[in-house]
Write an enzyme that holds these catalytic residues in place. Structure first.
Site, mmCIF file in Angstrom:
data_model
loop_
_atom_site.group_PDB
_atom_site.id
_atom_site.type_symbol
_atom_site.label_atom_id
_atom_site.label_comp_id
_atom_site.label_asym_id
_atom_site.label_seq_id
_atom_site.Cartn_x
_atom_site.Cartn_y
_atom_site.Cartn_z
ATOM 1 N N ASP A 31 0.854 -1.187 0.000
ATOM 2 C CA ASP A 31 0.000 0.000 0.000
ATOM 3 C C ASP A 31 0.894 1.243 0.000
ATOM 4 O O ASP A 31 1.896 1.315 0.720
ATOM 5 C CB ASP A 31 -0.908 -0.015 1.240
ATOM 6 C CG ASP A 31 -2.040 0.989 1.140
ATOM 7 O OD1 ASP A 31 -3.207 0.554 1.108
ATOM 8 O OD2 ASP A 31 -1.767 2.209 1.102
ATOM 9 N N ASN A 86 -12.869 -2.733 2.858
ATOM 10 C CA ASN A 86 -13.796 -1.609 2.977
ATOM 11 C C ASN A 86 -14.787 -1.671 1.821
ATOM 12 O O ASN A 86 -14.387 -1.766 0.653
ATOM 13 C CB ASN A 86 -13.023 -0.282 2.940
ATOM 14 C CG ASN A 86 -12.110 -0.121 4.141
ATOM 15 O OD1 ASN A 86 -12.453 -0.541 5.250
ATOM 16 N ND2 ASN A 86 -10.948 0.479 3.942
ATOM 17 N N GLN A 93 -13.930 3.086 1.772
ATOM 18 C CA GLN A 93 -13.428 2.661 0.459
ATOM 19 C C GLN A 93 -13.172 3.879 -0.420
ATOM 20 O O GLN A 93 -14.065 4.712 -0.614
ATOM 21 C CB GLN A 93 -14.434 1.713 -0.232
ATOM 22 C CG GLN A 93 -13.864 1.139 -1.521
ATOM 23 C CD GLN A 93 -14.760 0.091 -2.182
ATOM 24 O OE1 GLN A 93 -15.923 -0.075 -1.805
ATOM 25 N NE2 GLN A 93 -14.223 -0.600 -3.168
ATOM 26 N N VAL A 95 -10.897 3.349 -3.366
ATOM 27 C CA VAL A 95 -10.638 2.783 -4.691
ATOM 28 C C VAL A 95 -11.689 1.702 -4.931
ATOM 29 O O VAL A 95 -11.764 0.725 -4.171
ATOM 30 C CB VAL A 95 -9.216 2.190 -4.791
ATOM 31 C CG1 VAL A 95 -8.987 1.608 -6.187
ATOM 32 C CG2 VAL A 95 -8.160 3.253 -4.475
ATOM 33 N N HIS A 99 -10.502 -4.915 -2.904
ATOM 34 C CA HIS A 99 -9.145 -5.191 -2.436
ATOM 35 C C HIS A 99 -9.180 -5.610 -0.976
ATOM 36 O O HIS A 99 -9.986 -5.122 -0.196
ATOM 37 C CB HIS A 99 -8.218 -3.988 -2.628
ATOM 38 C CG HIS A 99 -8.761 -2.685 -2.120
ATOM 39 N ND1 HIS A 99 -9.706 -1.962 -2.810
ATOM 40 C CD2 HIS A 99 -8.510 -1.993 -0.992
ATOM 41 C CE1 HIS A 99 -10.002 -0.861 -2.132
ATOM 42 N NE2 HIS A 99 -9.296 -0.857 -1.017
ATOM 43 N N ILE A 100 -8.279 -6.500 -0.639
ATOM 44 C CA ILE A 100 -8.098 -6.939 0.744
ATOM 45 C C ILE A 100 -6.840 -6.263 1.275
ATOM 46 O O ILE A 100 -5.758 -6.400 0.695
ATOM 47 C CB ILE A 100 -7.933 -8.471 0.822
ATOM 48 C CG1 ILE A 100 -9.192 -9.169 0.277
ATOM 49 C CG2 ILE A 100 -7.648 -8.900 2.261
ATOM 50 C CD1 ILE A 100 -9.102 -10.690 0.308
ATOM 51 N N HIS A 101 -7.011 -5.517 2.370
ATOM 52 C CA HIS A 101 -5.841 -4.988 3.073
ATOM 53 C C HIS A 101 -5.298 -6.114 3.958
ATOM 54 O O HIS A 101 -6.063 -6.733 4.717
ATOM 55 C CB HIS A 101 -6.231 -3.825 3.981
ATOM 56 C CG HIS A 101 -6.749 -2.607 3.283
ATOM 57 N ND1 HIS A 101 -5.968 -1.489 3.041
ATOM 58 C CD2 HIS A 101 -7.983 -2.312 2.792
ATOM 59 C CE1 HIS A 101 -6.706 -0.553 2.437
ATOM 60 N NE2 HIS A 101 -7.930 -1.026 2.278
HETATM 61 P P1 DGP Z 1 -9.498 1.798 0.516
HETATM 62 O O1 DGP Z 1 -9.483 3.036 1.360
HETATM 63 O O2 DGP Z 1 -9.982 0.582 1.298
HETATM 64 O O3 DGP Z 1 -10.225 1.985 -0.788
HETATM 65 O O4 DGP Z 1 -7.981 1.511 0.203
HETATM 66 C C1 DGP Z 1 -7.318 2.003 -0.918
HETATM 67 C C2 DGP Z 1 -5.851 1.917 -0.631
HETATM 68 O O5 DGP Z 1 -5.153 2.015 -1.849
HETATM 69 C C3 DGP Z 1 -5.310 3.014 0.276
HETATM 70 O O6 DGP Z 1 -4.808 2.436 1.477
HETATM 71 C C4 DGP Z 1 -4.200 3.651 -0.523
HETATM 72 C C5 DGP Z 1 -3.938 2.667 -1.614
HETATM 73 N N1 DGP Z 1 -3.563 3.254 -2.888
HETATM 74 C C6 DGP Z 1 -4.224 4.202 -3.583
HETATM 75 N N2 DGP Z 1 -3.583 4.485 -4.724
HETATM 76 C C7 DGP Z 1 -2.495 3.657 -4.753
HETATM 77 C C8 DGP Z 1 -1.438 3.481 -5.693
HETATM 78 O O7 DGP Z 1 -1.357 4.112 -6.752
HETATM 79 N N3 DGP Z 1 -0.489 2.563 -5.363
HETATM 80 C C9 DGP Z 1 -0.544 1.813 -4.226
HETATM 81 N N4 DGP Z 1 0.435 0.939 -4.002
HETATM 82 N N5 DGP Z 1 -1.528 1.970 -3.312
HETATM 83 C C10 DGP Z 1 -2.488 2.882 -3.591
#
Ligand code: DGP
Length: 113
Positions: A31, A86, A93, A95, A99-101
């Site tokens: 992340d 999320n 959320q 994105v 996705h699984i964190h």
């Molecule tokens: P959420 O808030 O659950 O939708 O998590 C989205 C996550 O994606 C957030 O923790 C940041 C991460 N993220 C957003 N853009 C990018 C990116 O371009 N590269 C990476 N590696 N992570 C990203």
């Protein structure tokens, strides 16, 4: 509604990522805004918006993602770790590609915010 997100671009390798794991069905990478010493995102290659839009036909894929989460956590040396998904803007959320964190490497509080 478009399926296109920043994660689509990562899957197409148009945007670089710090890749941790990849197979035919999914990709894992660090992340960009880590909330813990280990914070990895695991995404399906299939563009599913979130669990609200997942379908019966995604059953195998969703199970695979959970098993891969555990494999990644173990490979990272984690014995205690958390998965977070999320679903929806009010749940955090940002994105809209499922996705699984995978979060670990420090003590995690409960309940989450
Ligand atoms: P959420 O808030 O659950 O939708 O998590 C989205 C996550 O994606 C957030 O923790 C940041 C991460 N993220 C957003 N853009 C990018 C990116 O371009 N590269 C990476 N590696 N992570 C990203």
């Amino acid at each position: 509604m478009s399926d296109e997100t920043i994660f689509s671009q990562i899957l197409r390798k148009e945007i670089p990522c710090d890749e941790i794991y990849a197979d035919k069905q999914c990709l894992a990478f660090r992340d960009i805004q880590p909330q813990a010493p280990i914070h990895i995102l695991l995404i399906p290659r299939k563009a599913i918006r979130n669990l609200n839009t997942a379908k019966q036909e995604d059953t195998q894929l969703l199970g695979h993602l959970l098993l891969v989460s555990a494999k990644i956590a173990q490979q990272q040396g984690l014995s205690s770790w958390r998965t977070v998904i999320n679903n929806g803007a009010e749940a955090g959320q940002t994105v809209f590609h499922l996705h699984i964190h995978i979060i670990g490497g420090r003590t995690l509080n409960w309940p989450p915010g």
